[in-house]
Design a protein around this motif. Structure first.
Motif, mmCIF file in Angstrom:
data_model
loop_
_atom_site.group_PDB
_atom_site.id
_atom_site.type_symbol
_atom_site.label_atom_id
_atom_site.label_comp_id
_atom_site.label_asym_id
_atom_site.label_seq_id
_atom_site.Cartn_x
_atom_site.Cartn_y
_atom_site.Cartn_z
ATOM 1 N N ARG A 37 -55.608 11.758 -9.923
ATOM 2 C CA ARG A 37 -54.682 10.633 -9.802
ATOM 3 C C ARG A 37 -53.476 11.076 -8.993
ATOM 4 N N GLU A 38 -52.823 10.114 -8.344
ATOM 5 C CA GLU A 38 -51.539 10.366 -7.701
ATOM 6 C C GLU A 38 -50.546 9.343 -8.238
ATOM 7 N N ILE A 39 -49.417 9.843 -8.758
ATOM 8 C CA ILE A 39 -48.455 8.967 -9.411
ATOM 9 C C ILE A 39 -47.038 9.226 -8.887
ATOM 10 N N LEU A 40 -46.197 8.219 -9.025
ATOM 11 C CA LEU A 40 -44.760 8.341 -8.783
ATOM 12 C C LEU A 40 -44.049 8.191 -10.115
ATOM 13 N N VAL A 41 -43.151 9.132 -10.433
ATOM 14 C CA VAL A 41 -42.366 9.039 -11.663
ATOM 15 C C VAL A 41 -40.903 9.313 -11.332
ATOM 16 N N PRO A 42 -39.975 8.736 -12.103
ATOM 17 C CA PRO A 42 -38.557 9.008 -11.857
ATOM 18 C C PRO A 42 -38.237 10.497 -11.970
ATOM 19 N N ALA A 43 -37.352 10.973 -11.114
ATOM 20 C CA ALA A 43 -36.930 12.378 -11.167
ATOM 21 C C ALA A 43 -36.131 12.678 -12.424
ATOM 22 N N SER A 44 -35.724 11.645 -13.144
ATOM 23 C CA SER A 44 -34.990 11.821 -14.407
ATOM 24 C C SER A 44 -35.917 12.073 -15.585
ATOM 25 N N TYR A 45 -37.217 12.077 -15.370
ATOM 26 C CA TYR A 45 -38.169 12.196 -16.475
ATOM 27 C C TYR A 45 -38.077 13.550 -17.165
ATOM 28 N N SER A 46 -38.267 13.510 -18.485
ATOM 29 C CA SER A 46 -38.495 14.738 -19.252
ATOM 30 C C SER A 46 -39.987 15.061 -19.195
ATOM 31 N N PHE A 47 -40.357 16.235 -19.705
ATOM 32 C CA PHE A 47 -41.777 16.574 -19.747
ATOM 33 C C PHE A 47 -42.535 15.686 -20.726
ATOM 34 N N TRP A 48 -41.866 15.180 -21.754
ATOM 35 C CA TRP A 48 -42.520 14.203 -22.639
ATOM 36 C C TRP A 48 -42.852 12.933 -21.861
ATOM 37 N N ASP A 49 -41.877 12.442 -21.081
ATOM 38 C CA ASP A 49 -42.105 11.247 -20.280
ATOM 39 C C ASP A 49 -43.271 11.460 -19.316
ATOM 40 N N LEU A 50 -43.312 12.637 -18.683
ATOM 41 C CA LEU A 50 -44.397 12.945 -17.754
ATOM 42 C C LEU A 50 -45.734 13.013 -18.488
ATOM 43 N N HIS A 51 -45.741 13.586 -19.679
ATOM 44 C CA HIS A 51 -46.960 13.623 -20.499
ATOM 45 C C HIS A 51 -47.512 12.217 -20.710
ATOM 46 N N VAL A 52 -46.647 11.282 -21.082
ATOM 47 C CA VAL A 52 -47.094 9.903 -21.329
ATOM 48 C C VAL A 52 -47.654 9.295 -20.047
ATOM 49 N N ALA A 53 -46.983 9.535 -18.911
ATOM 50 C CA ALA A 53 -47.457 8.995 -17.632
ATOM 51 C C ALA A 53 -48.817 9.579 -17.249
ATOM 52 N N ILE A 54 -49.012 10.880 -17.494
ATOM 53 C CA ILE A 54 -50.296 11.511 -17.190
ATOM 54 C C ILE A 54 -51.399 10.920 -18.072
ATOM 55 N N GLN A 55 -51.120 10.793 -19.363
ATOM 56 C CA GLN A 55 -52.098 10.202 -20.274
ATOM 57 C C GLN A 55 -52.530 8.817 -19.793
ATOM 58 N N ASP A 56 -51.549 7.991 -19.436
ATOM 59 C CA ASP A 56 -51.851 6.613 -19.045
ATOM 60 C C ASP A 56 -52.570 6.553 -17.702
ATOM 61 N N ALA A 57 -52.144 7.378 -16.750
ATOM 62 C CA ALA A 57 -52.776 7.354 -15.430
ATOM 63 C C ALA A 57 -54.210 7.875 -15.488
ATOM 64 N N MET A 58 -54.416 8.952 -16.250
ATOM 65 C CA MET A 58 -55.759 9.525 -16.341
ATOM 66 C C MET A 58 -56.697 8.623 -17.144
ATOM 67 N N GLY A 59 -56.161 8.027 -18.209
ATOM 68 C CA GLY A 59 -56.996 7.230 -19.092
ATOM 69 C C GLY A 59 -57.254 7.880 -20.439
ATOM 70 N N TRP A 60 -56.525 8.980 -20.737
ATOM 71 C CA TRP A 60 -56.603 9.585 -22.067
ATOM 72 C C TRP A 60 -55.936 8.669 -23.087
#
Length: 202
Positions: free
Chosen positions: A24-47
């Motif tokens: 997947r290729e995603i755009l996320v805010p540079a203000s994200y924490s690693f928790w926020d990034l975790h949630v985005a990865i889960q949703d983008a991948m489909g986990w």
């Protein structure tokens, strides 16, 4: 240097040890924490966020791995404490194009993802983030047994004469197929909402 209020990170996420690649290729805010990034990865991948996760980020000077995920005072036997992801900003460790780090999900099945910072881009006024820009192939179903189990699952589903074909066809989520993915179908959850759901706080 990235600006956490004005910029977004473009990340490529690739599930390792599977061919053809699931990515997947995603755009996320540079203000994200690693928790926020975790949630985005889960949703983008489909986990479905059923299991533990951990980021492993190389420290620039020492090369030692910084472990970030769910708080762990005992280091899961590794002797290394895992920092809580919601307390660590991605921008503190990642801001140069080409940087890579790993994201592990479900320590039983052992799904390892390679995350690459493709670039830093300015936010576009009026756009909502995160966004899924592109990707290929469906995420493996949860609890399918890791890479080996996934490969056997796909083999059985593609062969109507396989002894497990019918059982596995009924077991996989409705509409799932190994090649099915549309970036436009991805829906992102609010990381704060997910945190409250996981930790049961109102």
């Amino acid at each position: 240097m990235a600006n956490q209020r004005r910029d977004v990170f473009r990340f490529r996420i690739e599930l390792l040890d599977i061919q053809p690649p699931i990515w997947r290729e995603i755009l996320v805010p540079a203000s994200y924490s690693f928790w926020d990034l975790h949630v985005a990865i889960q949703d983008a991948m489909g986990w479905e966020d059923y299991h533990l996760h951990e980021f492993q980020v190389p420290e620039p000077e020492s090369g030692e791995l910084l472990r970030i995920g769910l708080p762990d005072d005992e280091g899961f036997g590794t002797g290394t404490v895992t920092l809580p992801g919601w307390t660590v900003g991605v921008i503190e460790w990642i801001e140069e194009a080409g940087q890579t780090f790993d994201y592990d999900y479900d320590f039983g099945d052992g799904w390892k993802h390679r995350i690459t910072l493709v670039g830093v881009e300015p936010r576009i006024k009026g756009q909502r983030y995160p966004q899924c820009l592109a990707g290929a192939r469906a995420c493996p179903p949860e609890d399918c047994g890791g890479v080996w189990g996934y490969e056997n699952l796909v083999e059985a589903l593609l062969d109507p004469k396989h002894p497990d074909h019918e059982d596995l066809r009924n077991w996989v989520p409705n509409g799932w197929g190994p090649e099915i993915f549309k970036a436009s179908d991805v829906r992102f959850d609010n990381p704060k909402r997910r945190w409250k759901l996981v930790f049961g706080e109102a």
